[in-house]
Scaffold this active site. Structure first.
Site, mmCIF file in Angstrom:
data_model
loop_
_atom_site.group_PDB
_atom_site.id
_atom_site.type_symbol
_atom_site.label_atom_id
_atom_site.label_comp_id
_atom_site.label_asym_id
_atom_site.label_seq_id
_atom_site.Cartn_x
_atom_site.Cartn_y
_atom_site.Cartn_z
ATOM 1 N N GLU A 1 -11.714 7.315 4.545
ATOM 2 C CA GLU A 1 -11.184 6.105 4.425
ATOM 3 C C GLU A 1 -11.926 5.086 5.734
ATOM 4 O O GLU A 1 -12.506 5.898 6.573
ATOM 5 C CB GLU A 1 -9.765 5.811 4.758
ATOM 6 N N LYS B 1 3.088 10.031 11.166
ATOM 7 C CA LYS B 1 3.409 9.781 12.521
ATOM 8 C C LYS B 1 4.862 9.443 12.728
ATOM 9 O O LYS B 1 5.448 8.793 12.025
ATOM 10 C CB LYS B 1 2.490 8.864 13.028
HETATM 11 N N1 PSU Z 1 -2.508 6.415 10.489
HETATM 12 C C1 PSU Z 1 -3.508 6.657 11.436
HETATM 13 N N2 PSU Z 1 -4.628 6.062 11.567
HETATM 14 C C2 PSU Z 1 -4.876 4.961 10.845
HETATM 15 C C3 PSU Z 1 -4.098 4.785 9.581
HETATM 16 C C4 PSU Z 1 -2.734 5.347 9.716
HETATM 17 O O1 PSU Z 1 -3.191 7.721 12.156
HETATM 18 O O2 PSU Z 1 -5.719 4.477 10.850
HETATM 19 C C5 PSU Z 1 -4.298 3.490 8.903
HETATM 20 C C6 PSU Z 1 -4.651 4.092 7.329
HETATM 21 O O3 PSU Z 1 -5.690 3.522 7.002
HETATM 22 C C7 PSU Z 1 -3.229 4.122 6.801
HETATM 23 C C8 PSU Z 1 -2.744 2.604 7.044
HETATM 24 O O4 PSU Z 1 -3.491 3.770 5.446
HETATM 25 O O5 PSU Z 1 -3.174 2.720 8.424
HETATM 26 C C9 PSU Z 1 -1.421 2.123 6.798
HETATM 27 O O6 PSU Z 1 -1.189 1.073 7.218
HETATM 28 P P1 PSU Z 1 0.257 0.325 6.925
HETATM 29 O O7 PSU Z 1 1.385 0.915 7.630
HETATM 30 O O8 PSU Z 1 0.314 -1.300 7.157
HETATM 31 O O9 PSU Z 1 0.358 0.462 5.560
#
Ligand code: PSU
Ligand code: MN
Length: 313
Positions: free
Chosen positions: A33, A167
C-alpha cells in the site's frame, strides 16, 4: 492460468511491466500500500522503507507491486521516482475505496489505504498484500461510527492482507467482532494471541492460528475455491527484538488519543495524526517498530504468495 485483466479495467490501469510479466506467468506477486508512505511515516524514512520493503519481497521470492493512483491512473507497481513523489508531494491525498472513482475521474494523486489497495490489487489479479497495520473499529465508535473501510473491503474483496494486527489506537475487541460478523477469517501466524501492532500481545485470543505460510496459503486456496468471497486477515506478530511491550506503549497511546481529542480531529485524519504523534511521544521508537514489522510482513506475504501460486498449478 491467471485470467487477463478485462479491457474496461485495463484502460484505467498502468501495470508495471515486471508485475505484468509475473502475473501472466502465474508467478507470486505481493501488493504493497501507499498511505503508509504518504501519511504513515515521516520523510525520508518513508521512502527508504518503501524501497527496502520491495527488496524484502524480492528476497523472499515474489515480485512487489506498490499501488497508488497518480494523475488519475491506477498504478500497480511503481518506479523509484513515483515512490519519491508519494513520499514528498503534498498534493497526494489519503484515499480509501469511496475516493477511488473521484480521484480517477478528476486525474488526482492518491495514496491508497489498505481498503483501496485491496480493491486495485484484486482488479489486477493480485491475491496477497502486505502492510503494517490494518484499520479497524476506532475507540468510541459506538458514538462516532468511525469504522475503517478496511473492514468493509476485507468482507468483500478476495485478497489476503498480511498485517501486524490492529493497533491499540483502535478497539481490538470490537474489530475482531466485526470481522467475525463479516465472515473474515482473522488468523495469526505462529501465535495463539492476536497481535497489537507494536506489541506481540493484545490480551485477545486469536480466532484462528496457522503454523506456517504453507498452511495460510492452503486456507486461501480452500476459501476461494469454495466460492467463499472476501478477504483474509493474516496477523503476523512484530518480531520480539522490535516490539514495544503493551505496558509501555499503552499509556503513550492514551496520551496521543487525549491530544487528538483536544484538537477535535475526526475521520480520515485520525490515523495519520495518531501515528505521527506517537513517533514524537516515543522519541522515534514507534517508527523503528513500525518499519521492522512492515519488513517482517513483506517477507511473510512473499512466502504466502509463493505457496499460493504453487497450489494454483
Ligand atoms: N496502520 C498503520 N499505518 C498506516 C495505516 C494503518 O500502522 O499507515 C493506514 C493504512 O493505510 C490503513 C489506514 O488502511 O491507515 C486506515 O485509515 P482509517 O482508519 O482512516 O480507515
Ligand atoms: Mn475512519
Amino acid at each position: 492460468m491467471p485470467t487477463p485483466i478485462p479491457p474496461q479495467i485495463a484502460q484505467f490501469m498502468d501495470l508495471h511491466p515486471e508485475v505484468a510479466a509475473a502475473l501472466s506467468a502465474g508467478h507470486p506477486v505481493v501488493a504493497l500500500e501507499s498511505t503508509i508512505i504518504s501519511h504513515g511515516m515521516p520523510y525520508p524514512q518513508n521512502v527508504k522503507m518503501a524501497v527496502d520493503v520491495e527488496a524484502v519481497v524480492r528476497e523472499n521470492g515474489a515480485t512487489p507491486a506498490t499501488i497508488a493512483v497518480l494523475g488519475g491512473r491506477l498504478k500497480v507497481g511503481l518506479t523509484p521516482d513515483e515512490l519519491e513523489q508519494l513520499a514528498t508531494d503534498r498534493r497526494v491525498q489519503k484515499i480509501s475505496t469511496r475516493d477511488l472513482p473521484f480521484t480517477v475521474a478528476l486525474g488526482g494523486h492518491g495514496a491508497t489505504t489498505v481498503a483501496a489497495t485491496m480493491r486495485i490489487a484484486a482488479l489486477a489479479g493480485i491475491r496477497v498484500f502486505a502492510t503494517g497495520g490494518t484499520g479497524g473499529v476506532h475507540r468510541g465508535a459506538p458514538e462516532t461510527m468511525d469504522i475503517s473501510a478496511d473492514l468493509a473491503e476485507l468482507a468483500r474483496t478476495n485478497v489476503c492482507v498480511v498485517s501486524a494486527g490492529v493497533k491499540s489506537i483502535l478497539d481490538i475487541g470490537l474489530t475482531l467482532e466485526v470481522l467475525e460478523t463479516q465472515g473474515v477469517p482473522a488468523i495469526t501466524l505462529r501465535a495463539t494471541e492476536f497481535p497489537a501492532f507494536y506489541s506481540r500481545r493484545s490480551g485477545f485470543p486469536s480466532p484462528l492460528t496457522v503454523h506456517s505460510e504453507a498452511q495460510a496459503a492452503q486456507v486461501l486456496h480452500a476459501k476461494w475455491t469454495l466460492g467463499l468471497t472476501g478477504g483474509v486477515l493474516l496477523a503476523n506478530p512484530i518480531p520480539e527484538d522490535a516490539e514495544i511491550p503493551a505496558a509501555e506503549i499503552g499509556p503513550q497511546i492514551e496520551r496521543a488519543l487525549a491530544d487528538m481529542a483536544a484538537l477535535g480531529l475526526t475521520g480520515k485524519d485520525t490515523t495519520p495524526y495518531l501515528l505521527s504523534r506517537l513517533v514524537e511521544i516515543t522519541g522515534g521508537r514507534s517508527l523503528d517498530a513500525n518499519i521492522a514489522l512492515v519488513r517482517h510482513n513483506a517477507a511473510v506475504a512473499a512466502r504466502v504468495a509463493a505457496e499460493y501460486a504453487a497450489l494454483q498449478g
